[in-house]
Scaffold this motif. Structure first.
Motif, PDB file in Angstrom:
ATOM      1  N   PRO A 250       0.778  -1.301  -0.137  1.00 44.02           N
ATOM      2  CA  PRO A 250      -0.208  -0.068   0.025  1.00 44.02           C
ATOM      3  C   PRO A 250       0.771   1.277   0.055  1.00 44.02           C
ATOM      4  O   PRO A 250       1.762   1.241   0.643  1.00 44.02           O
ATOM      5  CB  PRO A 250      -0.804  -0.343   1.314  1.00 44.02           C
ATOM      6  CG  PRO A 250      -0.483  -1.517   2.020  1.00 44.02           C
ATOM      7  CD  PRO A 250       0.742  -1.931   1.267  1.00 44.02           C
ATOM      8  N   LEU A 251       0.368   2.139  -0.545  1.00 40.54           N
ATOM      9  CA  LEU A 251       1.014   3.588  -0.535  1.00 40.54           C
ATOM     10  C   LEU A 251       0.510   4.611   0.623  1.00 40.54           C
ATOM     11  O   LEU A 251      -0.682   4.725   0.364  1.00 40.54           O
ATOM     12  CB  LEU A 251       0.984   4.105  -1.977  1.00 40.54           C
ATOM     13  CG  LEU A 251       1.395   3.430  -3.157  1.00 40.54           C
ATOM     14  CD1 LEU A 251       1.414   3.992  -4.376  1.00 40.54           C
ATOM     15  CD2 LEU A 251       2.824   2.561  -2.944  1.00 40.54           C
ATOM     16  N   TRP A 252       1.607   5.066   1.188  1.00 37.85           N
ATOM     17  CA  TRP A 252       0.895   5.921   2.300  1.00 37.85           C
ATOM     18  C   TRP A 252       2.073   6.868   2.643  1.00 37.85           C
ATOM     19  O   TRP A 252       3.378   6.539   2.356  1.00 37.85           O
ATOM     20  CB  TRP A 252       0.541   5.001   3.640  1.00 37.85           C
ATOM     21  CG  TRP A 252       1.420   4.174   4.147  1.00 37.85           C
ATOM     22  CD1 TRP A 252       1.320   2.505   3.457  1.00 37.85           C
ATOM     23  CD2 TRP A 252       2.522   3.924   4.939  1.00 37.85           C
ATOM     24  NE1 TRP A 252       2.187   2.130   4.511  1.00 37.85           N
ATOM     25  CE2 TRP A 252       3.109   2.691   5.135  1.00 37.85           C
ATOM     26  CE3 TRP A 252       3.065   5.175   5.637  1.00 37.85           C
ATOM     27  CZ2 TRP A 252       4.159   2.641   5.717  1.00 37.85           C
ATOM     28  CZ3 TRP A 252       4.103   4.838   6.738  1.00 37.85           C
ATOM     29  CH2 TRP A 252       4.702   3.545   6.657  1.00 37.85           C
ATOM     30  N   GLU A 253       1.913   7.701   3.679  1.00 39.95           N
ATOM     31  CA  GLU A 253       3.044   8.621   4.227  1.00 39.95           C
ATOM     32  C   GLU A 253       2.888   8.811   5.638  1.00 39.95           C
ATOM     33  O   GLU A 253       1.450   8.914   5.824  1.00 39.95           O
ATOM     34  CB  GLU A 253       3.129   9.615   3.477  1.00 39.95           C
ATOM     35  CG  GLU A 253       2.293  10.610   3.166  1.00 39.95           C
ATOM     36  CD  GLU A 253       2.315  11.881   2.404  1.00 39.95           C
ATOM     37  OE1 GLU A 253       3.505  12.024   1.431  1.00 39.95           O
ATOM     38  OE2 GLU A 253       1.432  13.015   2.490  1.00 39.95           O
ATOM     39  N   THR A 254       3.892   9.233   6.437  1.00 45.46           N
ATOM     40  CA  THR A 254       3.515   9.744   7.708  1.00 45.46           C
ATOM     41  C   THR A 254       4.242  11.284   7.787  1.00 45.46           C
ATOM     42  O   THR A 254       5.234  11.213   7.264  1.00 45.46           O
ATOM     43  CB  THR A 254       3.821   9.065   8.801  1.00 45.46           C
ATOM     44  OG1 THR A 254       5.301   8.618   8.691  1.00 45.46           O
ATOM     45  CG2 THR A 254       3.257   7.645   8.946  1.00 45.46           C
TER      46      THR A 254
END
Lengths: 326, 408
Positions: A250-254
C-alpha cells in the motif's frame, strides 16, 4: 510540514536533465533503475548521493565509467546511513565556517532491501535517532539480487529464493516481510513514505517532500526485479501496480507520525471492491509458482490473510473505516 | 620559526589527544565509546558543549559508523578524527581498508587494548598490529607528550597531497591513556597555524575536466566505484607508492614541528637509544621503550654495550633506518606485545628479522612475547632479556628463538 506541495508538469520532468543517466549496466526491466531515474528527477538543487553496496551501485559505477551526474560515494554495504551522516555533518560545519559554496545541499542515501532490512538497519536506526537531515531511499526488490537472489528480511512469505528455495517440504520463505517503514515511523522521524514505480507522480512528490523536510526522511520504494521475481521484463510496471492494487504494497506517508493513505491506495479503502486478490499478483511471478501446487495452496491463503491484516491495521492508523473483507 | 611559548599541563594521554584534536581545527569528529579510549571523546564533547570548538561532533551507534562518517566527511574535504580501541577497532576493520582505499586522510587515536576472548580492557598491541596491512600509517607513541605531538603532526602527514593516507596514532592503554604526565602544550594559534587548512588534489573528473578530489556539487565525481581487474591493481599499487613517499613527509613534518616545540623523537621514524656502539639491543614500540631506556642506562653504567631501537612508525616500516642503525649490533631481541598465533613469533619480530636478513653483520634475532592483556613489564624482565642476549653474544648460540616473557 509547512511547504506547499511541489507542482510539476510531465513536460518539465521530461526536459529536466538526467542526473542518473543511461548507459548503466542494469538488466532490462530493472525496477530499481527506473526508481533512481524518477527520484533524481525530483531533486531541487545541489545534491550529493551515497549508496550502499548492491545492484544499483554495481551497475552505475563500473570504473572508469559512472552514470551519476551528481557527486556520488559508495563505501560499503551496511553503512550508507553513516555515509549520509558524515556528509551531512561536513555540510553543517562547512556552512558554519563559511566554506560551503551552496546555500543548501541535499543528501540522498540509496540502499536495497538487504542493505536496509538486514545489514544496514543499525546504521539507519542510528542516523534516524541522531536526526541528520537526509533522505533515505530503500529500493526494495525483495531479495539480495546482486549476489544471486538470496532471501532478505524484505523477501515476502512463500517466495522462492536461492536461500529459501521452494523444496518438497518447505514452500519458499517461511517468514513474513519485516514492516520496515513502520519501524522507521516508530523512530519518530518527520517523514516516512512508501511509493511504487507504477505511480511516478506520487514517487516524485514524495521524494521532493523528503528532501524539503528538515531532518531524516525515509522512503520505501517498491521496485520489482524481473530476474529475481521471474517474470517477463516488460511486466515490471504492471507488477508494481498490482502490488499496490492487491494492498500487498500500500502507498502511504506519515508526516510527524500521522499516517495518511496516498491516492492509489486511498481509492481501495473507499471502494474495497476494487482491491484485487493476491493470487492475481502471485500468479504472474515464477518465484511463487510452487504455491499453486495443491499441497502448498494454504500458503496463498496465509499470504492473503497477512495482507488483509496489515491493510486493516494501516486503515486504522489512517483513521479510515474498516474495509470489508475481500 | 622559533620555539614558541608552551604551557605544562598535568594530563593523561587521552586528554592530551583530545586537546591536540581541539587545537587542530578539526571539522568532524565521529566516535563511539570504548574503554580505554572513552576519555578522549568525553573531553572532546566537553569542548563542544562549552562552545570551544566549531567541530561537528557525531556520537554514532557503533565504531563501524564512526569511521564511516569520518570517511564520508573526509570525502567532502573535511578534516576528520575518530578514536577507538580493541573490539571497536576490530569492528572498523572493513572500513579501515575502505578509508585507505578511498585515500581519505582520517586521523584516529588507538588506545591499544587486548582483544577478546577472554574479555580484557588492558594494554597490548593485538588490536592495531592486526591492522598493519590495512593501508594506514601507524605511529606508536612512547609517552603522552609524544602522543600529543603526534596527533598534531598526523593531520599534516595524512592530508599531505603526496600522501593522502589515514593515520593511526597508537598509545598504550592505561599506562599512557589514564596516567597523569606533565605534557607541554602549544598555544591554540600555534597549532592551528601549523596544521593549516586542509587542501585536496585535482583529479580528472567527468568529461575529462580537472576537478577537486571531493564531493562537490559544482564538480561532481564518483567515489568508491566498482573497480575490477582492469584498474583495481593499479589503485592498490598507488597506495603502496603513497606509503613509499610517507617516510619523507613524516620526517619533514616531524622536523618542522620540532622547530616550534623543541621536541624530537629520533628521526621521526625510529628512535635509536645508545645503538651507535651497541653489541646487544632490544626492539619495541610504545611505552615499554621508556622502561627499557632505564634498563639500558643501568647496563651502560655496568659497562654493557646495550641499546634500544624503538620503532615510531610501524607502517610504513622504516626498513632502511632499521638496517642502518643496527649494523653493528650482534644480538637483537624483539619485544612484541601481541602474538601471531601459529606464526612463530610476533609481528614486529617477523619484520625486524626480515629487515636484517640482508644485513652484512647478520645478527642473531630472537623474540619475546610480553605483556598480553596488560601484564606488567617491569625492568627485571627486560634486564633478563638483555642477559639472554649477553649469553647469545658469548656462546654465539640461540637456545630458543621465540619465548614468552612474564607468563606463568
Amino acid at each position: 510540514m509547512t511547504t506547499t506541495p511541489w507542482k510539476f508538469t510531465a513536460k518539465e520532468i521530461v526536459e529536466k536533465p538526467e542526473l542518473f543517466t543511461s548507459g548503466h549496466r542494469a538488466c532490462a526491466g530493472c525496477g530499481p533503475a527506473i526508481a533512481l531515474r524518477q527520484i533524481m528527477k525530483a531533486t531541487r538543487g545541489p545534491t550529493i548521493v551515497t549508496s550502499a553496496t548492491g545492484c544499483m551501485e554495481v551497475v552505475s559505477t563500473i570504473y572508469p565509467y559512472t552514470a551519476w551526474k551528481v557527486p556520488f560515494i559508495h563505501t560499503a554495504f551496511e553503512n550508507v546511513a553513516a555515509n549520509a551522516s558524515g556528509i551531512e555533518a561536513a555540510l553543517k560545519v562547512m556552512k558554519r565556517k563559511g566554506r560551503l559554496e551552496h546555500e543548501n545541499v541535499d543528501v540522498i542515501a540509496f540502499a536495497g532491501d538487504g542493505g536496509t532490512f538486514d545489514i544496514g538497519i543499525q546504521a539507519l536506526s542510528g542516523a534516524a535517532e541522531r536526526g541528520h537531515d537526509f533522505l533515505y531511499i530503500l529500493y526494495d526488490n525483495e531479495a539480495y539480487m546482486n549476489t544471486g537472489i538470496q532471501r532478505s528480511g524484505g523477501t515476502p512469505h512463500g517466495a522462492s529464493t536461492t536461500t529459501s528455495p521452494a523444496g518438497r517440504v518447505i514452500p519458499g520463505k517461511p517468514q513474513y516481510k519485516k514492516p520496515i517503514a513502520d519501524i522507521m515511523v516508530a523512530h519518530d522521524i518527520p517523514y516516512v513514505a512508501t511509493a511504487s514505480i507504477s505511480s511516478w507522480q506520487d514517487l516524485l512528490v514524495k521524494t521532493r517532500k523528503g528532501l524539503e523536510i528538515e531532518g531524516p526522511a525515509f522512503m520505501h520504494v517498491f521496485t520489482p526485479c524481473p530476474r529475481g521475481w521471474r517474470y517477463d521484463p516488460s511486466k515490471t510496471i504492471e507488477i508494481a501496480r498490482l502490488g499496490v492494487e492487491t494492498c500487498i504494497f500500500p502507498l502511504w506517508e506519515t508526516i510527524d507520525g500521522e499516517y495518511s493513505l496516498s491516492p492509489q491506495s486511498k481509492i481501495l479503502a473507499l471502494k474495497p471492491e476494487r482491491k484485487k486478490k493476491v493470487t492475481e499478483y502471485l500468479k504472474m511471478q515464477r518465484r511463487f509458482r510452487h504455491l499453486f501446487k495443491p499441497e502448498f495452496k494454504h500458503v496463498i491463503d496465509e499470504i492473503q490473510q497477512m495482507v488483509d491484516k496489515r491493510w486493516n491495521r494501516l486503515l486504522k492508523r489512517c483513521n479510515m473505516t474498516q474495509a470489508s473483507q475481500s | 620559526m622559533a620555539i614558541t611559548q608552551q604551557k605544562t599541563l598535568a594530563i593523561n594521554g587521552d586528554e592530551a589527544v583530545a586537546l591536540a584534536v581541539k587545537q587542530s581545527d578539526v571539522d568532524v569528529v565521529a566516535a563511539y565509546p570504548i574503554t580505554p579510549q572513552t576519555i578522549i571523546v568525553e573531553r572532546f564533547s566537553e569542548y563542544v558543549a562549552d562552545g570551544e570548538v566549531e567541530t561537528e561532533f557525531v556520537c554514532t551507534e557503533s565504531e563501524h559508523s564512526a569511521l564511516t562518517a569520518c570517511l564520508a566527511a573526509s570525502a567532502m574535504g573535511a578534516r576528520t578524527f575518530t578514536a577507538s580501541a580493541s573490539a571497536g577497532l576490530a569492528l572498523m576493520h572493513e572500513i579501515l581498508y575502505v578509508t585507505s582505499g578511498c585515500r581519505a586522510p582520517v586521523v584516529m587515536a588507538i588506545v591499544n587494548r587486548a582483544l577478546s576472548a577472554p574479555i580484557n580492557i588492558h594494554c597490548d598491541h593485538s588490536d592495531s598490529m592486526v591492522e598493519r596491512d590495512s593501508g594506514w600509517i601507524q605511529i606508536y607513541a612512547e609517552n603522552s607528550q609524544e602522543t600529543y605531538d603526534s596527533i598534531i603532526q598526523a593531520f599534516r602527514i595524512a592530508e599531505h597531497l603526496k600522501v593522502l593516507l589515514p593515520i593511526m596514532v597508537c598509545l598504550d592503554a592505561f599506562v599512557l591513556s589514564h596516567t597523569l604526565e606533565n605534557v607541554q602544550v602549544l598555544a591554540d594559534e600555534t597549532v592551528q597555524k601549523f596544521v593549516g587548512l586542509r587542501d585536496v588534489p585535482q583529479v580528472m573528473g567527468h568529461e575529462g575536466r580537472e576537478v577537486p578530489f571531493k564531493l562537490d556539487p559544482s564538480n561532481p565525481i564518483t567515489m568508491g566505484p566498482l573497480d575490477l581487474y582492469d584498474y583495481y591493481f593499479e589503485h592498490k599499487r598507488q597506495q603502496e607508492e603513497a606509503m613509499k613517499v610517507a617516510p619523507q613527509i613524516i620526517q619533514e613534518v616531524h622536523e618542522e614541528f620540532s622547530q616550534i616545540s623543541g621536541r624530537k623523537y629520533g628521526n621521526g621514524l625510529i628512535d635509536a637509544y645508545h645503538l651507535e656502539d651497541a653489541d646487544i639491543a632490544t626492539v619495541c614500540v610504545g611505552s615499554t621503550a621508556g622502561t627499557t631506556k632505564t634498563v639500558v642506562d643501568r647496563l651502560r653504567k655496568e659497562g654493557v654495550k646495550a641499546g634500544l631501537l624503538r620503532l615510531r612508525t610501524f607502517r610504513p616500516l622504516p626498513l632502511t633506518d632499521i638496517v642502518k642503525t643496527m649494523e653493528n649490533v650482534k644480538a637483537v631481541a624483539v619485544m612484541d606485545r601481541s602474538n601471531s598465533f601459529g606464526g612463530h613469533g610476533g609481528p614486529i619480530y617477523h619484520e625486524i628479522r626480515h629487515s636484517l636478513y640482508d644485513s652484512p653483520t647478520h645478527p642473531h634475532v630472537v623474540n619475546y612475547i610480553y605483556g598480553l592483556g596488560g601484564r606488567d613489564m617491569p625492568p627485571a624482565i627486560i634486564l633478563n632479556i638483555y642477559k639472554d642476549l649477553q649469553e647469545i653474544l658469548k656462546t654465539k648460540r640461540v637456545k630458543r628463538d621465540v619465548q614468552f616473557a612474564g607468563v606463568r
